[in-house]
Design a protein around this motif. Sequence first.
Motif, PDB file in Angstrom:
ATOM      1  N   GLU A 282       4.460  10.099   3.524  1.00 45.92           N
ATOM      2  CA  GLU A 282       6.026   9.811   3.354  1.00 45.92           C
ATOM      3  C   GLU A 282       6.717   8.506   4.636  1.00 45.92           C
ATOM      4  O   GLU A 282       5.466   8.927   5.716  1.00 45.92           O
ATOM      5  CB  GLU A 282       7.187  10.612   4.014  1.00 45.92           C
ATOM      6  CG  GLU A 282       6.657  12.041   2.813  1.00 45.92           C
ATOM      7  CD  GLU A 282       7.698  13.124   3.500  1.00 45.92           C
ATOM      8  OE1 GLU A 282       9.208  13.317   4.157  1.00 45.92           O
ATOM      9  OE2 GLU A 282       7.404  14.458   4.628  1.00 45.92           O
ATOM     10  N   VAL A 283       7.745   7.493   3.946  1.00 48.64           N
ATOM     11  CA  VAL A 283       8.018   6.637   4.787  1.00 48.64           C
ATOM     12  C   VAL A 283       8.870   7.346   5.873  1.00 48.64           C
ATOM     13  O   VAL A 283       9.290   8.068   5.490  1.00 48.64           O
ATOM     14  CB  VAL A 283       8.587   5.974   3.837  1.00 48.64           C
ATOM     15  CG1 VAL A 283       9.419   4.533   5.050  1.00 48.64           C
ATOM     16  CG2 VAL A 283       7.701   5.087   3.063  1.00 48.64           C
TER      17      VAL A 283
ATOM     18  N   TYR B 265       5.284  -0.128   6.916  1.00 47.51           N
ATOM     19  CA  TYR B 265       6.160   0.917   7.558  1.00 47.51           C
ATOM     20  C   TYR B 265       5.185   1.631   7.857  1.00 47.51           C
ATOM     21  O   TYR B 265       4.080   1.923   7.206  1.00 47.51           O
ATOM     22  CB  TYR B 265       6.836   1.604   5.779  1.00 47.51           C
ATOM     23  CG  TYR B 265       7.334   0.612   5.434  1.00 47.51           C
ATOM     24  CD1 TYR B 265       9.230   0.981   5.112  1.00 47.51           C
ATOM     25  CD2 TYR B 265       7.420  -0.484   3.946  1.00 47.51           C
ATOM     26  CE1 TYR B 265       9.792   0.336   4.150  1.00 47.51           C
ATOM     27  CE2 TYR B 265       8.244  -0.765   3.444  1.00 47.51           C
ATOM     28  CZ  TYR B 265       9.843  -0.880   3.501  1.00 47.51           C
ATOM     29  OH  TYR B 265      10.933  -1.629   3.284  1.00 47.51           O
ATOM     30  N   GLU B 266       5.770   2.912   8.741  1.00 46.33           N
ATOM     31  CA  GLU B 266       5.228   3.126   9.070  1.00 46.33           C
ATOM     32  C   GLU B 266       5.330   4.797   8.186  1.00 46.33           C
ATOM     33  O   GLU B 266       6.592   5.527   7.767  1.00 46.33           O
ATOM     34  CB  GLU B 266       6.535   4.353  10.521  1.00 46.33           C
ATOM     35  CG  GLU B 266       5.022   5.640  10.921  1.00 46.33           C
ATOM     36  CD  GLU B 266       5.695   6.203  12.738  1.00 46.33           C
ATOM     37  OE1 GLU B 266       5.739   6.830  12.705  1.00 46.33           O
ATOM     38  OE2 GLU B 266       6.052   4.993  13.586  1.00 46.33           O
ATOM     39  N   MET B 267       4.194   5.265   7.931  1.00 47.67           N
ATOM     40  CA  MET B 267       4.499   6.574   6.508  1.00 47.67           C
ATOM     41  C   MET B 267       3.507   7.874   7.924  1.00 47.67           C
ATOM     42  O   MET B 267       2.620   7.672   8.522  1.00 47.67           O
ATOM     43  CB  MET B 267       3.219   6.674   5.350  1.00 47.67           C
ATOM     44  CG  MET B 267       3.765   4.989   5.163  1.00 47.67           C
ATOM     45  SD  MET B 267       3.178   4.762   4.124  1.00 47.67           S
ATOM     46  CE  MET B 267       4.346   6.276   2.776  1.00 47.67           C
TER      47      MET B 267
ATOM     48  N   ALA C 256       0.806  -0.840  -0.224  1.00 47.05           N
ATOM     49  CA  ALA C 256       0.059  -0.001  -0.103  1.00 47.05           C
ATOM     50  C   ALA C 256       1.037   1.286  -0.285  1.00 47.05           C
ATOM     51  O   ALA C 256      -0.011   2.064  -0.231  1.00 47.05           O
ATOM     52  CB  ALA C 256      -1.297  -0.146   1.197  1.00 47.05           C
ATOM     53  N   VAL C 257       2.659   1.178  -0.026  1.00 49.61           N
ATOM     54  CA  VAL C 257       3.105   2.703   0.407  1.00 49.61           C
ATOM     55  C   VAL C 257       2.616   3.364  -0.961  1.00 49.61           C
ATOM     56  O   VAL C 257       2.677   4.209  -0.425  1.00 49.61           O
ATOM     57  CB  VAL C 257       4.525   2.183   0.128  1.00 49.61           C
ATOM     58  CG1 VAL C 257       5.247   3.421   0.444  1.00 49.61           C
ATOM     59  CG2 VAL C 257       4.688   1.173   1.325  1.00 49.61           C
ATOM     60  N   PRO C 258       2.829   2.849  -2.316  1.00 47.65           N
ATOM     61  CA  PRO C 258       2.595   3.552  -3.263  1.00 47.65           C
ATOM     62  C   PRO C 258       1.348   4.580  -2.619  1.00 47.65           C
ATOM     63  O   PRO C 258       1.361   5.550  -4.164  1.00 47.65           O
ATOM     64  CB  PRO C 258       2.389   2.717  -4.649  1.00 47.65           C
ATOM     65  CG  PRO C 258       3.488   1.400  -4.327  1.00 47.65           C
ATOM     66  CD  PRO C 258       2.700   1.729  -2.509  1.00 47.65           C
ATOM     67  N   PHE C 259      -0.258   3.619  -3.047  1.00 49.21           N
ATOM     68  CA  PHE C 259      -1.189   4.593  -2.467  1.00 49.21           C
ATOM     69  C   PHE C 259      -1.096   5.878  -1.859  1.00 49.21           C
ATOM     70  O   PHE C 259      -1.042   6.811  -2.408  1.00 49.21           O
ATOM     71  CB  PHE C 259      -1.362   3.463  -1.961  1.00 49.21           C
ATOM     72  CG  PHE C 259      -3.452   4.331  -2.302  1.00 49.21           C
ATOM     73  CD1 PHE C 259      -4.285   4.926  -2.228  1.00 49.21           C
ATOM     74  CD2 PHE C 259      -3.856   4.719  -0.453  1.00 49.21           C
ATOM     75  CE1 PHE C 259      -5.161   5.185  -2.313  1.00 49.21           C
ATOM     76  CE2 PHE C 259      -4.486   5.121   0.869  1.00 49.21           C
ATOM     77  CZ  PHE C 259      -5.397   5.700  -0.482  1.00 49.21           C
ATOM     78  N   TYR C 260      -0.112   5.884  -0.816  1.00 43.47           N
ATOM     79  CA  TYR C 260       0.219   6.806  -0.004  1.00 43.47           C
ATOM     80  C   TYR C 260       0.919   7.438  -0.618  1.00 43.47           C
ATOM     81  O   TYR C 260       0.705   8.985   0.383  1.00 43.47           O
ATOM     82  CB  TYR C 260       0.267   5.954   1.778  1.00 43.47           C
ATOM     83  CG  TYR C 260      -0.691   5.300   2.519  1.00 43.47           C
ATOM     84  CD1 TYR C 260      -1.915   5.943   2.581  1.00 43.47           C
ATOM     85  CD2 TYR C 260      -0.814   3.660   2.602  1.00 43.47           C
ATOM     86  CE1 TYR C 260      -3.128   4.882   3.536  1.00 43.47           C
ATOM     87  CE2 TYR C 260      -2.011   3.489   2.883  1.00 43.47           C
ATOM     88  CZ  TYR C 260      -2.942   3.471   3.619  1.00 43.47           C
ATOM     89  OH  TYR C 260      -4.443   3.004   3.970  1.00 43.47           O
TER      90      TYR C 260
END
Length: 143
Positions: free
Chosen positions: A123-124, A137-139, A113-117
């Motif tokens: 940011e990571v 990852y914490e974002m 899901a990182v690319p969506f956020y």
Amino acid sequence: MLTIRTIEYGSCDYHDMVELRDKILRRPLGLTFSPEYLQQEITDVLIGGFEETKIVGCCILSPVDEQTVQLRQMAVDNTLQKTGAGSRILAFAEEQARAGGFSELMMHARREAVPFYVKNGYEVRGEEFTEVNIPHYEMFKRL
């Protein structure tokens, strides 16, 4: 048409929200919700995206401290993923967080899901970690 609004804990919409989260987030990992886990949501901000009366997306805002709120349990029905519905629900959650006086929204995002956020301005922060047996990852985003 997607309508986004808050949901009352314990309502019929809330139970539909739990079912959607179970279908999208829990069952694929072989996990279930305990009554104790769900009881913790009683003071959270519960957000649902609806097509007519059917819930098709959701998330939860849980205060961390006076400045930070955590986005949890973001789920969008498989049929609506990649249509912008998730971004609209996320934008509504950010509005709710700002209205609540928070200056930062953070989350534990699944690796996929990182690319969506990132597309939505997050940011990571920090290194990859494991939660519910999968990489996260914490974002964060300043509001």
